[in-house]
Design a protein around this motif. Sequence first.
Motif, mmCIF file in Angstrom:
data_model
loop_
_atom_site.group_PDB
_atom_site.id
_atom_site.type_symbol
_atom_site.label_atom_id
_atom_site.label_comp_id
_atom_site.label_asym_id
_atom_site.label_seq_id
_atom_site.Cartn_x
_atom_site.Cartn_y
_atom_site.Cartn_z
ATOM 1 N N THR A 11 0.810 -1.223 0.000
ATOM 2 C CA THR A 11 0.000 0.000 0.000
ATOM 3 C C THR A 11 0.844 1.275 0.000
ATOM 4 O OG1 THR A 11 -0.134 -0.088 2.427
ATOM 5 C CG2 THR A 11 -1.919 -1.126 1.171
ATOM 6 N N THR A 12 2.159 1.124 -0.040
ATOM 7 C CA THR A 12 3.048 2.293 -0.059
ATOM 8 C C THR A 12 4.015 2.172 -1.225
ATOM 9 O OG1 THR A 12 2.959 2.292 2.361
ATOM 10 C CG2 THR A 12 4.580 3.748 1.324
ATOM 11 N N PRO A 13 3.612 2.601 -2.419
ATOM 12 C CA PRO A 13 4.522 2.522 -3.568
ATOM 13 C C PRO A 13 5.682 3.489 -3.400
ATOM 14 C CG PRO A 13 2.548 3.737 -4.147
ATOM 15 C CD PRO A 13 2.310 3.168 -2.782
ATOM 16 N N PRO A 14 6.798 3.225 -4.071
ATOM 17 C CA PRO A 14 7.937 4.151 -3.999
ATOM 18 C C PRO A 14 7.532 5.544 -4.446
ATOM 19 C CG PRO A 14 8.594 2.079 -5.005
ATOM 20 C CD PRO A 14 7.096 2.043 -4.875
ATOM 21 N N PRO A 15 8.182 6.571 -3.898
ATOM 22 C CA PRO A 15 7.796 7.940 -4.224
ATOM 23 C C PRO A 15 8.206 8.365 -5.630
ATOM 24 C CG PRO A 15 9.749 7.917 -2.819
ATOM 25 C CD PRO A 15 9.279 6.508 -2.913
ATOM 26 N N ALA A 16 7.602 9.465 -6.073
ATOM 27 C CA ALA A 16 7.971 10.139 -7.332
ATOM 28 C C ALA A 16 7.913 9.216 -8.540
ATOM 29 C CB ALA A 16 9.362 10.752 -7.209
ATOM 30 N N MET A 17 6.812 8.442 -8.655
ATOM 31 C CA MET A 17 6.644 7.567 -9.811
ATOM 32 C C MET A 17 5.567 8.120 -10.755
ATOM 33 S SD MET A 17 6.929 3.723 -8.309
ATOM 34 C CE MET A 17 7.374 3.167 -9.940
ATOM 35 N N ARG A 18 5.774 7.916 -12.048
ATOM 36 C CA ARG A 18 4.765 8.300 -13.053
ATOM 37 C C ARG A 18 3.719 7.186 -13.100
ATOM 38 N NH1 ARG A 18 7.542 8.965 -18.511
ATOM 39 N NH2 ARG A 18 5.391 9.465 -19.098
ATOM 40 N N ILE A 19 2.714 7.317 -12.255
ATOM 41 C CA ILE A 19 1.743 6.240 -12.067
ATOM 42 C C ILE A 19 1.040 5.867 -13.369
ATOM 43 C CG2 ILE A 19 -0.350 5.563 -10.828
ATOM 44 C CD1 ILE A 19 2.151 5.666 -9.096
ATOM 45 N N GLY A 20 0.878 6.824 -14.262
ATOM 46 C CA GLY A 20 0.139 6.550 -15.487
ATOM 47 C C GLY A 20 0.915 5.835 -16.566
ATOM 48 N N SER A 21 2.230 5.715 -16.437
ATOM 49 C CA SER A 21 3.025 5.122 -17.506
ATOM 50 C C SER A 21 2.866 3.602 -17.537
ATOM 51 C CB SER A 21 4.503 5.467 -17.331
ATOM 52 O OG SER A 21 5.087 4.695 -16.311
ATOM 53 N N LYS A 22 3.028 3.022 -18.735
ATOM 54 C CA LYS A 22 2.897 1.571 -18.904
ATOM 55 C C LYS A 22 3.956 0.832 -18.088
ATOM 56 C CE LYS A 22 1.975 -0.031 -23.028
ATOM 57 N NZ LYS A 22 2.104 -0.539 -24.421
ATOM 58 N N THR A 23 5.182 1.374 -18.047
ATOM 59 C CA THR A 23 6.264 0.731 -17.297
ATOM 60 C C THR A 23 5.952 0.706 -15.806
ATOM 61 O OG1 THR A 23 7.924 1.419 -18.914
ATOM 62 C CG2 THR A 23 8.729 0.834 -16.728
ATOM 63 N N THR A 24 5.464 1.820 -15.293
ATOM 64 C CA THR A 24 5.129 1.882 -13.865
ATOM 65 C C THR A 24 3.996 0.921 -13.528
ATOM 66 O OG1 THR A 24 5.852 4.176 -13.655
ATOM 67 C CG2 THR A 24 4.310 3.370 -11.998
ATOM 68 N N GLN A 25 2.983 0.843 -14.382
ATOM 69 C CA GLN A 25 1.870 -0.065 -14.124
ATOM 70 C C GLN A 25 2.332 -1.526 -14.130
ATOM 71 O OE1 GLN A 25 -1.328 0.679 -13.167
ATOM 72 N NE2 GLN A 25 -0.380 2.696 -12.938
ATOM 73 N N ALA A 26 3.250 -1.851 -15.036
ATOM 74 C CA ALA A 26 3.788 -3.216 -15.076
ATOM 75 C C ALA A 26 4.600 -3.500 -13.805
ATOM 76 C CB ALA A 26 4.668 -3.390 -16.311
ATOM 77 N N TYR A 27 5.395 -2.522 -13.402
ATOM 78 C CA TYR A 27 6.184 -2.651 -12.172
ATOM 79 C C TYR A 27 5.282 -2.870 -10.955
ATOM 80 C CZ TYR A 27 8.503 -0.742 -8.007
ATOM 81 O OH TYR A 27 8.959 -0.531 -6.733
ATOM 82 N N LEU A 28 4.250 -2.065 -10.817
ATOM 83 C CA LEU A 28 3.349 -2.181 -9.663
ATOM 84 C C LEU A 28 2.612 -3.516 -9.678
ATOM 85 C CD1 LEU A 28 1.910 1.452 -9.528
ATOM 86 C CD2 LEU A 28 3.586 0.410 -7.969
ATOM 87 N N ASP A 29 2.270 -4.001 -10.867
ATOM 88 C CA ASP A 29 1.576 -5.282 -10.957
ATOM 89 C C ASP A 29 2.496 -6.429 -10.550
ATOM 90 O OD1 ASP A 29 -0.888 -6.760 -11.808
ATOM 91 O OD2 ASP A 29 0.549 -7.690 -13.187
ATOM 92 N N MET A 30 3.748 -6.412 -11.035
ATOM 93 C CA MET A 30 4.692 -7.462 -10.649
ATOM 94 C C MET A 30 4.996 -7.387 -9.156
ATOM 95 S SD MET A 30 7.408 -7.607 -13.807
ATOM 96 C CE MET A 30 8.290 -8.965 -13.035
ATOM 97 N N ARG A 31 5.127 -6.178 -8.663
ATOM 98 C CA ARG A 31 5.370 -5.962 -7.231
ATOM 99 C C ARG A 31 4.236 -6.583 -6.410
ATOM 100 N NH1 ARG A 31 4.402 -1.470 -3.687
ATOM 101 N NH2 ARG A 31 6.215 -0.923 -2.390
#
Length: 279
Positions: A11-31
């Motif tokens: 519930t606490t993603p790393p700070p200063a991330m571009r939440i809308g980007s495809k790479t960030t979404q893939a990262y959050l999903d794998m996480r």
Amino acid sequence: MRGPTPEEILTTPPPAMRIGSKTTQAYLDMRKKILTGVYEVDQIITPKDVDAEYKISNTSTQLILFRLASEGLIKVLPVRERTWPNNAVQNEYHVADLNVRHRMFSTRHGDFVADISQGGYPAYKQTETLEVQHADAEVARLLNIAEGDNVIFHRNLQRRDKDTIVCINDTYLPFWFAEVLPELKKPDSDIYDLARKLGRKPYWCTETVDVVLASSIEREKFGLSSDDPATLLKILRQAFDPDGNPIDVQFLTDRGDIYRLHYSFPLYAKDIPETLKEK
């Protein structure tokens, strides 16, 4: 901080991330898959599969894996066998065990083999260098001898098993250890047992621990990937007899991702033997 739970991390993603980007979404999903157990401990994550599943470039996949590794969620290992589909990659990516209680437990009592083998590991030492040297200024001070005096230098690789080096140990011993020099080469050698055989009484131990990043030499020795963000424990260990005379000094470089170190000590200085208060 005791250590956050997987749920708290999720519930606490790393700070200063571009939440809308495809790479960030893939990262959050794998996480999320790692933290919720969809990916099992030690499961291999193949970059090509990540590329295909999330329809992202290999560069983006490498960035994701690096981020997960920097959080301790992925272990980066050198490729052991180059077979399809990893015949072109430099690393293997394994889901990390997040429970530090599963690491190799060291009580810091006695020498390495006697200590670690209690946990069921077939621990042993592999001698790399064993020779007589002249003490430099630091070693002379730590052993309470004159600079230039003869000392026994023993570099050994401490192994949890045949595949895993857990520590590189540079030990310096007073020259009176020369009498048992052949014994030091044995894979189950114990410095403190040998000291007792020579009429000495190991009694007190002090350790100073620093956390460092692995150098290229240490990565080569330990078999670490150049992309592994793992840290090492640098431990300066000294043992003394009841009168405060040095028995040995050890410069240990331990795998920080494998060891758990347990210490016990008196809470008040008045409970430390007078001869050892400044040691």
